[in-house]
Design an enzyme around this catalytic site. Structure first.
Site, PDB file in Angstrom:
ATOM      1  N   GLU A  46      42.679  19.720  26.074  1.00  0.00           N
ATOM      2  CA  GLU A  46      41.288  19.968  26.490  1.00  0.00           C
ATOM      3  C   GLU A  46      40.543  18.624  26.497  1.00  0.00           C
ATOM      4  O   GLU A  46      40.773  17.780  25.619  1.00  0.00           O
ATOM      5  CB  GLU A  46      40.640  20.899  25.455  1.00  0.00           C
ATOM      6  CG  GLU A  46      39.145  21.120  25.611  1.00  0.00           C
ATOM      7  CD  GLU A  46      38.524  21.839  24.393  1.00  0.00           C
ATOM      8  OE1 GLU A  46      38.983  21.638  23.252  1.00  0.00           O
ATOM      9  OE2 GLU A  46      37.576  22.618  24.614  1.00  0.00           O
ATOM     10  N   LYS A 123      36.237  27.095  31.015  1.00  0.00           N
ATOM     11  CA  LYS A 123      36.303  27.731  29.688  1.00  0.00           C
ATOM     12  C   LYS A 123      35.253  28.834  29.548  1.00  0.00           C
ATOM     13  O   LYS A 123      34.045  28.590  29.740  1.00  0.00           O
ATOM     14  CB  LYS A 123      36.101  26.666  28.610  1.00  0.00           C
ATOM     15  CG  LYS A 123      36.262  27.130  27.174  1.00  0.00           C
ATOM     16  CD  LYS A 123      36.208  25.914  26.245  1.00  0.00           C
ATOM     17  CE  LYS A 123      36.404  26.270  24.789  1.00  0.00           C
ATOM     18  NZ  LYS A 123      36.378  25.064  23.939  1.00  0.00           N
ATOM     19  N   CYS A 168      41.288  25.988  24.568  1.00  0.00           N
ATOM     20  CA  CYS A 168      40.956  25.931  23.142  1.00  0.00           C
ATOM     21  C   CYS A 168      40.505  27.256  22.538  1.00  0.00           C
ATOM     22  O   CYS A 168      41.312  28.135  22.312  1.00  0.00           O
ATOM     23  CB  CYS A 168      39.946  24.824  22.878  1.00  0.00           C
ATOM     24  SG  CYS A 168      39.897  24.427  21.114  1.00  0.00           S
TER      25      CYS A 168
HETATM   26  N1  CDV Z   1      37.204  23.030  21.130  1.00  0.00           N
HETATM   27  C1  CDV Z   1      37.169  24.253  20.560  1.00  0.00           C
HETATM   28  O1  CDV Z   1      36.978  25.258  21.222  1.00  0.00           O
HETATM   29  N2  CDV Z   1      37.332  24.270  19.215  1.00  0.00           N
HETATM   30  C2  CDV Z   1      37.254  25.492  18.457  1.00  0.00           C
HETATM   31  C3  CDV Z   1      36.739  25.216  17.070  1.00  0.00           C
HETATM   32  C4  CDV Z   1      35.335  24.777  17.095  1.00  0.00           C
HETATM   33  C5  CDV Z   1      36.875  26.431  16.174  1.00  0.00           C
HETATM   34  C6  CDV Z   1      38.597  26.190  18.355  1.00  0.00           C
HETATM   35  O2  CDV Z   1      38.628  27.414  18.522  1.00  0.00           O
HETATM   36  O3  CDV Z   1      39.597  25.558  18.041  1.00  0.00           O
END
Ligand code: CDV
Length: 309
Positions: A46, A123, A168
């Site tokens: 990401e 996202k 993510c």
């Molecule tokens: N970049 C992200 O989406 N990080 C989130 C953290 C903040 C919990 C994740 O779900 O890994």
């Protein structure tokens, strides 16, 4: 057997001061290495071109926009796209997207072996907050800098399989995988930047966080009978640690490769896409067993509501 050799290209830290040109050099080294090991697809993290900038509070548009890409490829990333095309390697690449209308998204694209962009994802599940929060150990301002994605969870036939993407925090939501599972996805690619500690719960350290990360990727893979390729940005960025745990998960939910460092590191695995068939056709066989008449709340309600006392 439908074999797709996939490289999961973890990045070590990118400091705030590191220019994109230097990062692209690192990405190209990982691309070359993956090609040398027979990969025809490489998955990068990401926001792979910069430090994880949403940890920094910014107010002015110019300061914010400096972290975003107005087009992809652009002058800085063109050498990466050209080399991937020359080598015949597809790429998943995450970056911050600024549209011509001035909208900002946390985006990933997939290229095929001819270097064409065949899929774009923005996202959907944005963690964090909008305003500076003094009660947190550190900031996570994705809700300030990005709009929620407006493309849903599309999949595309490419590279010999049915390919899907998320980014993510999306990996923690079963809906992410299921919407792609209902489109027959065979490879879910995702990049992530996850702090090693929870900014609101100091007791939650790297082991707990890694457990939840593995659990999310493995259950998503098993329940939808798909490969999951998860590429981390890891290590300490300007004093802020991100865990590693890049993974390749098979359609049974088993981890077949996992990173061992917090540096630039490549995992390569020959993924047999035909291994998705048994779970899709036999164990789960969605068309025969799903009972959509009971799933209405999933789309009618966002928050959980317990019955009245
Ligand atoms: N970049 C992200 O989406 N990080 C989130 C953290 C903040 C919990 C994740 O779900 O890994």
């Amino acid at each position: 057997m439908r074999k797709l050799v996939i490289g999961c290209a973890q990045l070590g830290p990118i400091q705030k001061s590191e220019p994109r040109e230097m990062v692209v050099t690192r990405l190209m080294a990982l691309l070359e290495k993956a090609h040398g090991q027979g990969a025809t697809l490489v998955v990068f993290p990401e926001l792979a071109l910069t430090t994880f900038f949403p940890r920094w509070y910014m107010e002015g548009d110019a300061e914010v926009d400096a972290w975003f890409e107005r087009e992809m490829p652009n002058a800085v990333t063109r050498p990466l796209f050209d080399r991937a095309r020359e080598l015949g390697v597809g790429m998943y690449l995450g970056y911050a997207e600024l549209t011509p209308e001035g909208r900002r998204f946390n985006t990933s694209i997939l290229t095929n072996t001819a270097g064409e962009i065949v899929l774009k994802y923005r996202k959907v599940h944005l963690p964090g907050h909008v305003e500076f929060d003094p009660d947190r150990a550190f900031q996570h301002l994705e809700k300030r800098y990005f709009e929620p994605g407006d493309l849903g969870f599309p999949v595309a036939r490419a590279l010999g399989g049915v390919m899907g993407m998320c980014i993510c925090n999306d990996r923690r939501w079963p809906e992410t995988y299921r919407v792609m599972g209902l489109q027959g996805v065979e490879v879910v690619m995702l990049g992530f930047n996850t702090p090693s500690v929870n900014s609101q719960k100091a007791s939650e350290g790297p082991e707990a966080r890694l457990f939840h990360h593995r659990l999310s990727c493995q259950s998503g893979a098993y329940q939808n009978s798909t490969w999951v390729i998860a590429a981390a940005k890891a290590g300490v960025e300007d004093g802020h640690p991100l865990f590693a745990g890049s993974l390749i998960v098979d359609p049974d939910g088993q981890i077949v490769a996992e990173s061992e460092t917090e540096e630039d590191e490549l995992l390569v695995h020959a993924c047999d896409l035909d291994r998705c068939a048994f779970g899709k056709d036999t164990i789960f066989d969605f068309a025969r067993h799903r009972r959509v008449e009971h799933y209405g709340l999933i789309t009618q309600r966002a928050g959980a509501e317990a019955p009245p006392e």
